[in-house]
Write a protein that holds these residues in place. Sequence first.
Motif, PDB file in Angstrom:
ATOM      1  N   LEU A 112     -22.471  10.258 -12.450  1.00  0.00           N
ATOM      2  CA  LEU A 112     -22.385  11.474 -11.638  1.00  0.00           C
ATOM      3  C   LEU A 112     -21.319  11.323 -10.559  1.00  0.00           C
ATOM      4  CD1 LEU A 112     -26.182  12.307 -11.222  1.00  0.00           C
ATOM      5  CD2 LEU A 112     -24.521  13.512 -12.659  1.00  0.00           C
ATOM      6  N   TRP A 113     -21.234  10.141  -9.968  1.00  0.00           N
ATOM      7  CA  TRP A 113     -20.239   9.886  -8.934  1.00  0.00           C
ATOM      8  C   TRP A 113     -18.826  10.002  -9.495  1.00  0.00           C
ATOM      9  CZ3 TRP A 113     -16.255   6.556  -7.808  1.00  0.00           C
ATOM     10  CH2 TRP A 113     -15.871   6.453  -6.461  1.00  0.00           C
ATOM     11  N   ARG A 114     -18.635   9.494 -10.708  1.00  0.00           N
ATOM     12  CA  ARG A 114     -17.308   9.520 -11.331  1.00  0.00           C
ATOM     13  C   ARG A 114     -16.818  10.953 -11.587  1.00  0.00           C
ATOM     14  NH1 ARG A 114     -15.338   4.771 -13.694  1.00  0.00           N
ATOM     15  NH2 ARG A 114     -16.795   3.012 -13.809  1.00  0.00           N
ATOM     16  N   VAL A 115     -17.754  11.827 -11.941  1.00  0.00           N
ATOM     17  CA  VAL A 115     -17.340  13.197 -12.307  1.00  0.00           C
ATOM     18  C   VAL A 115     -17.559  14.196 -11.174  1.00  0.00           C
ATOM     19  CG1 VAL A 115     -17.833  12.753 -14.743  1.00  0.00           C
ATOM     20  CG2 VAL A 115     -19.608  13.783 -13.291  1.00  0.00           C
ATOM     21  N   ALA A 116     -17.983  13.699 -10.017  1.00  0.00           N
ATOM     22  CA  ALA A 116     -18.206  14.607  -8.884  1.00  0.00           C
ATOM     23  C   ALA A 116     -16.918  15.355  -8.535  1.00  0.00           C
ATOM     24  CB  ALA A 116     -18.703  13.820  -7.677  1.00  0.00           C
ATOM     25  N   PRO A 117     -17.033  16.629  -8.228  1.00  0.00           N
ATOM     26  CA  PRO A 117     -15.822  17.430  -7.987  1.00  0.00           C
ATOM     27  C   PRO A 117     -15.117  17.126  -6.672  1.00  0.00           C
ATOM     28  CG  PRO A 117     -17.775  18.748  -7.595  1.00  0.00           C
ATOM     29  CD  PRO A 117     -18.248  17.451  -8.178  1.00  0.00           C
ATOM     30  N   ASP A 118     -15.848  16.563  -5.705  1.00  0.00           N
ATOM     31  CA  ASP A 118     -15.207  16.318  -4.415  1.00  0.00           C
ATOM     32  C   ASP A 118     -15.985  15.256  -3.633  1.00  0.00           C
ATOM     33  OD1 ASP A 118     -17.425  17.660  -3.047  1.00  0.00           O
ATOM     34  OD2 ASP A 118     -16.498  19.534  -3.754  1.00  0.00           O
ATOM     35  N   SER A 119     -15.434  14.888  -2.488  1.00  0.00           N
ATOM     36  CA  SER A 119     -16.035  13.825  -1.677  1.00  0.00           C
ATOM     37  C   SER A 119     -17.379  14.244  -1.085  1.00  0.00           C
ATOM     38  CB  SER A 119     -15.079  13.424  -0.553  1.00  0.00           C
ATOM     39  OG  SER A 119     -14.786  14.541   0.283  1.00  0.00           O
ATOM     40  N   THR A 120     -17.604  15.521  -0.895  1.00  0.00           N
ATOM     41  CA  THR A 120     -18.887  15.987  -0.362  1.00  0.00           C
ATOM     42  C   THR A 120     -20.013  15.694  -1.342  1.00  0.00           C
ATOM     43  OG1 THR A 120     -17.808  17.749   0.894  1.00  0.00           O
ATOM     44  CG2 THR A 120     -20.172  17.989   0.476  1.00  0.00           C
ATOM     45  N   VAL A 121     -19.778  15.988  -2.615  1.00  0.00           N
ATOM     46  CA  VAL A 121     -20.790  15.706  -3.636  1.00  0.00           C
ATOM     47  C   VAL A 121     -20.998  14.190  -3.770  1.00  0.00           C
ATOM     48  CG1 VAL A 121     -21.370  15.940  -6.074  1.00  0.00           C
ATOM     49  CG2 VAL A 121     -20.282  17.840  -4.863  1.00  0.00           C
ATOM     50  N   ARG A 122     -19.906  13.462  -3.739  1.00  0.00           N
ATOM     51  CA  ARG A 122     -20.034  12.002  -3.831  1.00  0.00           C
ATOM     52  C   ARG A 122     -20.854  11.450  -2.664  1.00  0.00           C
ATOM     53  NH1 ARG A 122     -14.079   9.746  -5.853  1.00  0.00           N
ATOM     54  NH2 ARG A 122     -14.390  10.280  -8.064  1.00  0.00           N
ATOM     55  N   ALA A 123     -20.683  12.031  -1.502  1.00  0.00           N
ATOM     56  CA  ALA A 123     -21.432  11.575  -0.332  1.00  0.00           C
ATOM     57  C   ALA A 123     -22.932  11.793  -0.492  1.00  0.00           C
ATOM     58  CB  ALA A 123     -20.928  12.290   0.920  1.00  0.00           C
ATOM     59  N   TRP A 124     -23.318  12.794  -1.296  1.00  0.00           N
ATOM     60  CA  TRP A 124     -24.743  13.017  -1.582  1.00  0.00           C
ATOM     61  C   TRP A 124     -25.259  11.973  -2.579  1.00  0.00           C
ATOM     62  CZ3 TRP A 124     -28.172  16.012   0.829  1.00  0.00           C
ATOM     63  CH2 TRP A 124     -27.709  17.058   1.627  1.00  0.00           C
ATOM     64  N   ILE A 125     -24.402  11.537  -3.482  1.00  0.00           N
ATOM     65  CA  ILE A 125     -24.817  10.606  -4.538  1.00  0.00           C
ATOM     66  C   ILE A 125     -24.872   9.171  -4.042  1.00  0.00           C
ATOM     67  CG2 ILE A 125     -24.184   9.688  -6.819  1.00  0.00           C
ATOM     68  CD1 ILE A 125     -22.776  12.401  -7.316  1.00  0.00           C
ATOM     69  N   GLU A 126     -23.972   8.799  -3.156  1.00  0.00           N
ATOM     70  CA  GLU A 126     -23.833   7.401  -2.746  1.00  0.00           C
ATOM     71  C   GLU A 126     -25.097   6.795  -2.125  1.00  0.00           C
ATOM     72  OE1 GLU A 126     -20.344   7.696  -0.377  1.00  0.00           O
ATOM     73  OE2 GLU A 126     -19.006   7.783  -2.128  1.00  0.00           O
ATOM     74  N   PRO A 127     -25.837   7.507  -1.264  1.00  0.00           N
ATOM     75  CA  PRO A 127     -27.066   6.906  -0.725  1.00  0.00           C
ATOM     76  C   PRO A 127     -28.087   6.581  -1.817  1.00  0.00           C
ATOM     77  CG  PRO A 127     -26.394   8.760   0.621  1.00  0.00           C
ATOM     78  CD  PRO A 127     -25.535   8.792  -0.600  1.00  0.00           C
ATOM     79  N   ARG A 128     -28.146   7.415  -2.869  1.00  0.00           N
ATOM     80  CA  ARG A 128     -29.063   7.142  -3.974  1.00  0.00           C
ATOM     81  C   ARG A 128     -28.660   5.857  -4.700  1.00  0.00           C
ATOM     82  NH1 ARG A 128     -33.772   7.983  -4.359  1.00  0.00           N
ATOM     83  NH2 ARG A 128     -33.661   5.743  -4.605  1.00  0.00           N
ATOM     84  N   ILE A 129     -27.348   5.673  -4.879  1.00  0.00           N
ATOM     85  CA  ILE A 129     -26.847   4.463  -5.516  1.00  0.00           C
ATOM     86  C   ILE A 129     -27.213   3.235  -4.692  1.00  0.00           C
ATOM     87  CG2 ILE A 129     -24.743   3.197  -6.126  1.00  0.00           C
ATOM     88  CD1 ILE A 129     -23.473   5.886  -6.861  1.00  0.00           C
ATOM     89  N   ILE A 130     -26.993   3.324  -3.397  1.00  0.00           N
ATOM     90  CA  ILE A 130     -27.268   2.187  -2.512  1.00  0.00           C
ATOM     91  C   ILE A 130     -28.753   1.877  -2.468  1.00  0.00           C
ATOM     92  CG2 ILE A 130     -27.177   1.410  -0.114  1.00  0.00           C
ATOM     93  CD1 ILE A 130     -24.582   3.095   0.141  1.00  0.00           C
ATOM     94  N   ASP A 131     -29.584   2.909  -2.410  1.00  0.00           N
ATOM     95  CA  ASP A 131     -31.035   2.700  -2.364  1.00  0.00           C
ATOM     96  C   ASP A 131     -31.520   2.034  -3.643  1.00  0.00           C
ATOM     97  OD1 ASP A 131     -33.578   3.205  -0.920  1.00  0.00           O
ATOM     98  OD2 ASP A 131     -34.022   4.437  -2.675  1.00  0.00           O
ATOM     99  N   ASP A 132     -31.063   2.534  -4.795  1.00  0.00           N
ATOM    100  CA  ASP A 132     -31.477   1.935  -6.060  1.00  0.00           C
ATOM    101  C   ASP A 132     -30.963   0.501  -6.186  1.00  0.00           C
ATOM    102  OD1 ASP A 132     -32.901   4.115  -6.906  1.00  0.00           O
ATOM    103  OD2 ASP A 132     -31.329   4.918  -8.189  1.00  0.00           O
ATOM    104  N   ALA A 133     -29.781   0.240  -5.650  1.00  0.00           N
ATOM    105  CA  ALA A 133     -29.246  -1.120  -5.679  1.00  0.00           C
ATOM    106  C   ALA A 133     -30.148  -2.081  -4.915  1.00  0.00           C
ATOM    107  CB  ALA A 133     -27.836  -1.145  -5.092  1.00  0.00           C
ATOM    108  N   GLY A 134     -30.632  -1.627  -3.766  1.00  0.00           N
ATOM    109  CA  GLY A 134     -31.518  -2.469  -2.970  1.00  0.00           C
ATOM    110  C   GLY A 134     -32.846  -2.720  -3.657  1.00  0.00           C
ATOM    111  N   ILE A 135     -33.411  -1.677  -4.261  1.00  0.00           N
ATOM    112  CA  ILE A 135     -34.692  -1.845  -4.957  1.00  0.00           C
ATOM    113  C   ILE A 135     -34.533  -2.753  -6.163  1.00  0.00           C
ATOM    114  CG2 ILE A 135     -36.523  -0.641  -6.214  1.00  0.00           C
ATOM    115  CD1 ILE A 135     -35.928   1.809  -4.443  1.00  0.00           C
ATOM    116  N   LEU A 136     -33.461  -2.555  -6.932  1.00  0.00           N
ATOM    117  CA  LEU A 136     -33.207  -3.437  -8.065  1.00  0.00           C
ATOM    118  C   LEU A 136     -33.042  -4.875  -7.593  1.00  0.00           C
ATOM    119  CD1 LEU A 136     -32.583  -3.889 -11.080  1.00  0.00           C
ATOM    120  CD2 LEU A 136     -30.178  -3.395 -10.552  1.00  0.00           C
ATOM    121  N   GLY A 137     -32.372  -5.064  -6.451  1.00  0.00           N
ATOM    122  CA  GLY A 137     -32.204  -6.408  -5.910  1.00  0.00           C
ATOM    123  C   GLY A 137     -33.532  -7.085  -5.646  1.00  0.00           C
TER     124      GLY A 137
END
Length: 207
Positions: free
Chosen positions: A52-77
């Motif tokens: 989703l981050w790769r195909v996001a149309p702009d930085s605003t959408v990416r900014a919504w996706i990035e916290p989810r990525i970071i949170d899942d990274a921490g839980i997986l860790g």
Amino acid sequence: MTSEPLTRALAARDRWGFADSLRAFGVSPQVMGVLPYTMLEYVSRWRNSFRLWRVAPDSTVRAWIEPRIIDDAGILGHFVADGSNPHHTTKHFNGWVGENPKGYTTDTRFHGRIESQFVQAHVEEADLRAAATAAPQVFDNVRGAVVTDLQRTNRSVDSLYALDTATPFREESATPEQKAFAVSRMAAGTTMLRDLWYTAWVTSARP
């Protein structure tokens, strides 16, 4: 549970199929746990978020996706770190239970003594950086890599308990053998987590 039925159960597509397979062998899913499936689920979630981050149309959408990525990274860790600790791959996670021919400790503080007190007192980030030297890799078969990693961890259960029998893991003291063991297991977890992260990112570019 013998290795063959467990191997067959681990072939299930998801945690619910795994639970059904265990019940077919007369084993309660609550007893076995679902650590490998939890790890797989979070890698899948992560890879989808990267897509989703790769195909996001702009930085605003990416900014919504990035916290989810970071949170899942921490839980997986958290779960990958658990999987690098031998006692997390056995029913003997907090002191030996059942038949005990080698006289291993039954101390119910065993878990905390090793994971928290001993590690915090004796293991530094520099120790892990020196030990985790393997080059990053992309897993072609994430399920196989996860199961293999947990099996490798499980083979160290006896070594862990034998070290504690010789000299209990304590905050105030450490033998060279104890520290080497703790560093090797933590480095294995660090390497596994990095490779899962790398795999999720690289494969997120594929269809």
